[in-house]
Design an enzyme around this catalytic site. Structure first.
Site, mmCIF file in Angstrom:
data_model
loop_
_atom_site.group_PDB
_atom_site.id
_atom_site.type_symbol
_atom_site.label_atom_id
_atom_site.label_comp_id
_atom_site.label_asym_id
_atom_site.label_seq_id
_atom_site.Cartn_x
_atom_site.Cartn_y
_atom_site.Cartn_z
ATOM 1 C CG ASN A 40 -2.000 1.010 1.201
ATOM 2 O OD1 ASN A 40 -1.872 1.991 0.482
ATOM 3 N ND2 ASN A 40 -3.044 0.815 1.981
ATOM 4 C CG ASP A 41 2.011 3.092 3.666
ATOM 5 O OD1 ASP A 41 0.853 3.426 3.361
ATOM 6 O OD2 ASP A 41 2.385 2.885 4.837
ATOM 7 C CB VAL A 42 6.025 0.425 -0.983
ATOM 8 C CG1 VAL A 42 6.574 0.254 0.417
ATOM 9 C CG2 VAL A 42 5.261 -0.802 -1.426
#
Ligand code: NAP
Length: 484
Positions: free
Chosen positions: A410-412
């Site tokens: 998600n964040d990456v």
């Protein structure tokens, strides 16, 4: 120099050289296992050299300790889950700090209990450098012990994950730290006199108080940090445990302990820096910033988006897309570890390769929850190292990739890190799957990841959301693929 001592020092030198070579080999997946083995052999050489060279007379404690440690260590290595690895490392660091602190304590109490008599007069044989090493070993060892146990508790859910903050916290910590430094200076100066006067009761009590204060400092330093930042804290404490070991090496005048402690201290610090850099955060921000402390919905910024805003697809659609693709990029993330879907993922990729599709796995340096998390998972599924790529290897050409399969990441892959200066993630390098021809995101909901931020990728025109556990989804895509 006595022959026994000479042989021992040569064994220590060999051990130190092997440690360094082992560390060097850890820097590449191809050589990492060999590096680990080399480091283990050098540790064995150091232990045997010490046991034989120091002419140990009583073996029962050592044998008992080795057996107990082997059973507990073997059990943990076998049964602790991969996702629980950060807290296990935290626990090990804490025990390393305790061991170093106990070496310092044993040496301090030996000085104050053993009486050295010269010409009928009790004298002190505490050298100044030895005394300073004992104090540093005690401080760093005790802080590492309690700090690591709090970190372990937060990661394990025993201690609140939230950052515990109260007014005047930094001032209180600073006062406690200064008090500890003053006590260390006092003990260094006063202990020799107390020994000479055969009146060591008071200094011993002050020394125990120093332990108590240092343990308290370790707790107070870690409780204001949110649970989500604990992996970075564990890495920092790992560095402290190395410094504590080095201090123990100075206390015992043992070269291999000084060198190996310094290696752990330096590599822990380098790893901490790499993690901070890959998350685009400063160490000060991790320690004082409480970022991601409630890794959850409260932190979502911007307008609230719903399921109606996404392009929801089924496994058969994805199978079709993948089967006719030329190039597929796999982006694994924390959800892959949660779903334990690495073996199924490998099977899916093998199927695609057999169809002539080029498959690349792109591993972001901070994907997952600990350094190398994804590499370990993929290695477990025997994914060949030459199929692993770094974000900068694929980003320049990602517009030509037919499909990016985002598996529990998600964040990456959050474009806000590239496009929104106001975002907490801004500046963190990402894998730019939003620029590929198609992106398929596998996750269970629209919930945010570690950073607690919404992800514009989910609502993109080229994005397809495949909801569900990653393991189930991959299994169903594979079944569909086999029908094609
Ligand atoms: P992430 O941003 O935390 O997102 C993981 C996603 O996986 C979640 O959004 C979750 O969504 C999904 N997920 C969880 N269980 C799943 C399952 N069974 N099946 C499918 N999906 C599942 O992870 P990431 O992209 O790997 O990024 C890592 C983050 O951790 C970064 O912010 C990094 O800075 C931080 N961090 C990393 C380290 C490190 O050393 N690697 C250390 C500290 C912090 P759903 O709940 O909707 O399924």
């Amino acid at each position: 120099m006595e022959t026994r001592v000479l042989i021992m020092q040569l064994a220590y030198l060999l051990s130190a050289v092997l440690f360094i070579l082992g560390l060097k080999r850890l820097s590449h997946p191809d050589t990492a296992r060999g590096g680990n083995r080399l480091a283990a052999i050098s540790m064995l050489i150091a232990v045997v050299a010490t046991l034989v060279g120091e002419q140990i007379m009583t073996w029962q404690w050592i044998v008992g300790g080795v057996l107990t440690g082997t059973v507990i260590g073997g059990f943990m290595a076998r049964f602790v889950k991969m996702t629980a690895m950060p807290q296990m490392v935290g626990l090990f660091n804490g025990l390393g700090g305790l061991a170093s602190g106990l070496v310092a304590a044993a040496e301090y109490l030996r000085y104050t209990h053993e009486k050295v008599v010269e010409g009928g007069v009790v004298v002190s044989d505490v050298p100044l450098d030895g005394s300073i090493s004992i104090m540093l070993g005690t401080l760093i060892g005790a802080v590492t012990l309690s700090g690591s146990f709090v970190a372990f508790g937060k990661l394990q859910g025993i201690v609140t994950e939230k950052a515990v903050k109260y007014p005047g916290q930094q001032v209180l910590n600073a006062i406690l730290f200064l008090g500890i430094l003053a006590t260390m200076a006092y003990l260094t100066l006063v202990t020799p006199e107390a020994i000479a006067a055969a009146d060591t009761g008071t200094v011993n009590i002050v020394y125990y108080a120093l332990w108590g204060a240092a343990i308290l400092l370790g707790v107070l330093l870690v409780i204001p940090i949110g649970g989500a930042d604990m992996p970075v804290v564990v890495s920092l404490l790992n560095s402290y445990s190395g410094l504590a070991a080095s201090a123990a090496g100075f206390v015992l005048d043992n070269n291999v302990l000084i060198i190996s402690g310094a290696l752990v201290g330096a590599s822990g610090l380098i790893l901490t820096r790499i993690m901070c850099k890959a998350m685009n955060r400063s160490l000060a921000n991790v320690i004082f910033g409480s970022f991601g402390q409630v890794a959850g919905k409260e932190l979502i910024k911007g307008e609230k988006r719903t399921m109606a805003d996404v392009n929801d697809v089924q496994p058969d659609d994805v199978a079709m897309l993948l089967a006719y693709a030329k190039q597929v990029v796999i982006v694994p993330g924390y959800g892959l570890a949660v779903a334990q879907a690495q073996h199924k993922l490998r099977e899916l990729c093998d199927n695609l390769e057999n169809r002539g599709v080029t498959v690349k796995y792109v591993v972001h340096p901070v994907a997952g929850r600990m350094p190398g998390h994804m590499n370990v998972l993929l290695a477990e599924a025997n994914v060949p190292y030459n199929q692993l790529y770094e974000p900068e290897d694929v980003n320049p050409d990602i517009a030509n990739v037919d499909a990016c399969l985002v598996v529990g990441a998600n964040d990456v892959v959050n474009p806000a890190a590239r496009d929104e200066p106001a975002s907490d993630l801004y500046g963190m390098p990402i894998i730019e799957v939003d620029r590929a021809k198609h992106a398929v995101v596998m996750k269970r909901s629209l919930n945010p990841g570690f950073a607690g931020l919404d992800n514009e990728l989910f609502y993109g025109r080229n994005t397809m959301m495949l909801f569900g556990d990653a393991g189930d989804s991959i299994g169903r895509i594979l079944e569909e693929l086999k029908q094609l």
